[in-house]
Design a protein around this motif. Structure first.
Motif, PDB file in Angstrom:
ATOM      1  N   GLU A 148      60.440  53.144  93.243  1.00  0.00           N
ATOM      2  CA  GLU A 148      59.952  53.688  91.747  1.00  0.00           C
ATOM      3  C   GLU A 148      59.237  52.535  91.131  1.00  0.00           C
ATOM      4  O   GLU A 148      59.648  51.410  91.212  1.00  0.00           O
ATOM      5  N   LEU A 149      58.329  52.990  90.560  1.00  0.00           N
ATOM      6  CA  LEU A 149      57.533  52.278  89.324  1.00  0.00           C
ATOM      7  C   LEU A 149      57.831  52.579  87.910  1.00  0.00           C
ATOM      8  O   LEU A 149      57.953  53.921  87.847  1.00  0.00           O
ATOM      9  N   ILE A 150      58.286  51.650  87.056  1.00  0.00           N
ATOM     10  CA  ILE A 150      58.470  52.036  85.759  1.00  0.00           C
ATOM     11  C   ILE A 150      57.892  51.107  84.743  1.00  0.00           C
ATOM     12  O   ILE A 150      57.538  50.217  84.991  1.00  0.00           O
ATOM     13  N   GLN A 151      57.401  51.701  83.614  1.00  0.00           N
ATOM     14  CA  GLN A 151      56.647  51.156  82.675  1.00  0.00           C
ATOM     15  C   GLN A 151      57.358  51.543  81.146  1.00  0.00           C
ATOM     16  O   GLN A 151      57.574  52.526  81.138  1.00  0.00           O
ATOM     17  N   TRP A 152      57.688  50.436  80.386  1.00  0.00           N
ATOM     18  CA  TRP A 152      58.404  50.633  79.193  1.00  0.00           C
ATOM     19  C   TRP A 152      58.156  49.272  78.449  1.00  0.00           C
ATOM     20  O   TRP A 152      58.093  48.341  78.704  1.00  0.00           O
ATOM     21  N   HIS A 153      58.294  49.308  77.229  1.00  0.00           N
ATOM     22  CA  HIS A 153      58.298  48.212  76.194  1.00  0.00           C
ATOM     23  C   HIS A 153      59.517  48.334  75.314  1.00  0.00           C
ATOM     24  O   HIS A 153      60.186  49.523  75.086  1.00  0.00           O
ATOM     25  N   PRO A 154      59.589  47.096  74.825  1.00  0.00           N
ATOM     26  CA  PRO A 154      60.880  46.925  73.659  1.00  0.00           C
ATOM     27  C   PRO A 154      60.589  48.125  72.600  1.00  0.00           C
ATOM     28  O   PRO A 154      59.390  48.499  72.368  1.00  0.00           O
ATOM     29  N   GLY A 155      61.660  48.353  71.749  1.00  0.00           N
ATOM     30  CA  GLY A 155      61.529  49.252  70.622  1.00  0.00           C
ATOM     31  C   GLY A 155      61.623  50.919  71.236  1.00  0.00           C
ATOM     32  O   GLY A 155      61.375  51.700  70.200  1.00  0.00           O
ATOM     33  N   MET A 156      62.307  51.177  72.277  1.00  0.00           N
ATOM     34  CA  MET A 156      62.462  52.479  72.494  1.00  0.00           C
ATOM     35  C   MET A 156      63.650  53.135  71.682  1.00  0.00           C
ATOM     36  O   MET A 156      64.411  52.491  71.121  1.00  0.00           O
ATOM     37  N   PRO A 157      63.537  54.297  71.516  1.00  0.00           N
ATOM     38  CA  PRO A 157      64.377  55.131  70.447  1.00  0.00           C
ATOM     39  C   PRO A 157      65.992  54.879  70.967  1.00  0.00           C
ATOM     40  O   PRO A 157      66.775  54.733  69.963  1.00  0.00           O
TER      41      PRO A 157
END
Length: 172
Positions: A148-157
């Protein structure tokens, strides 16, 4: 819980061909080989209900991704136990997948599917609700690895509901 410090060390993965797996992790994903070892004459553990380690040949390679993730690849050959006909799917009991955080999921995904040994098994999904801002996609190598590749950044709900945070890659 026992008051002992804990930290992630590695994930160990059985692979059908050590050289093929090492090449994939180095060429496709940017891992570095730290050490290779073996062959050894037994697998080093005694399975419940047995009285000695399974005899066979074990070779291994330990890899690292940057300074954040250790991976142990294990090639078991000359087995005495019967092998399953195929690896479990990620949704099967005992099934699993390896997930890597990337900074550009579209580019990283395109690089994987351009390879002859990897296929996409999902599209890029964009999550909503508590995971709004997270994007992920699944891939499968011809030797059975589900990635799996995943992309996210801080500040998620979800961060509004808990003081705990998912660990970020060191570049973030």
């Amino acid at each position: 819980m026992i008051n002992v410090k804990r930290a992630f060390d590695h994930v160990g993965m059985a692979v059908p061909d050590l050289e093929q797996a090492v090449d994939f992790f180095v060429d496709a994903l940017g891992f570095d080989v730290v050490i290779t070892a073996g062959p050894y004459d037994d697998f080093g553990y005694i399975w419940p209900g047995e009285t000695s380690p399974e005899l066979g040949t074990l070779r291994q390679a330990n890899l690292v991704l940057g300074d954040s993730f250790n991976l142990e690849l294990l090639e078991y050959t000359n087995r005495t136990a019967e092998l399953p006909s195929e690896a479990p799917r990620p949704a099967d009991p005992g099934g699993w997948h390896l997930c890597l955080h990337v900074d550009d999921i579209a580019t990283a995904g395109a690089e994987l599917v351009a390879r002859d040994d990897t296929e996409s098994i999902s599209k890029i999904i964009r999550e909503e609700d508590d995971m709004d801002g997270l994007q992920w996609a699944y891939f499968r190598t011809d030797w059975g690895l589900v990635l799996e590749l995943i992309q996210w950044h801080p500040g998620m709900p979800y961060e509004r509901k808990t003081p705990h945070r998912m660990a970020l890659p060191r570049w973030a």
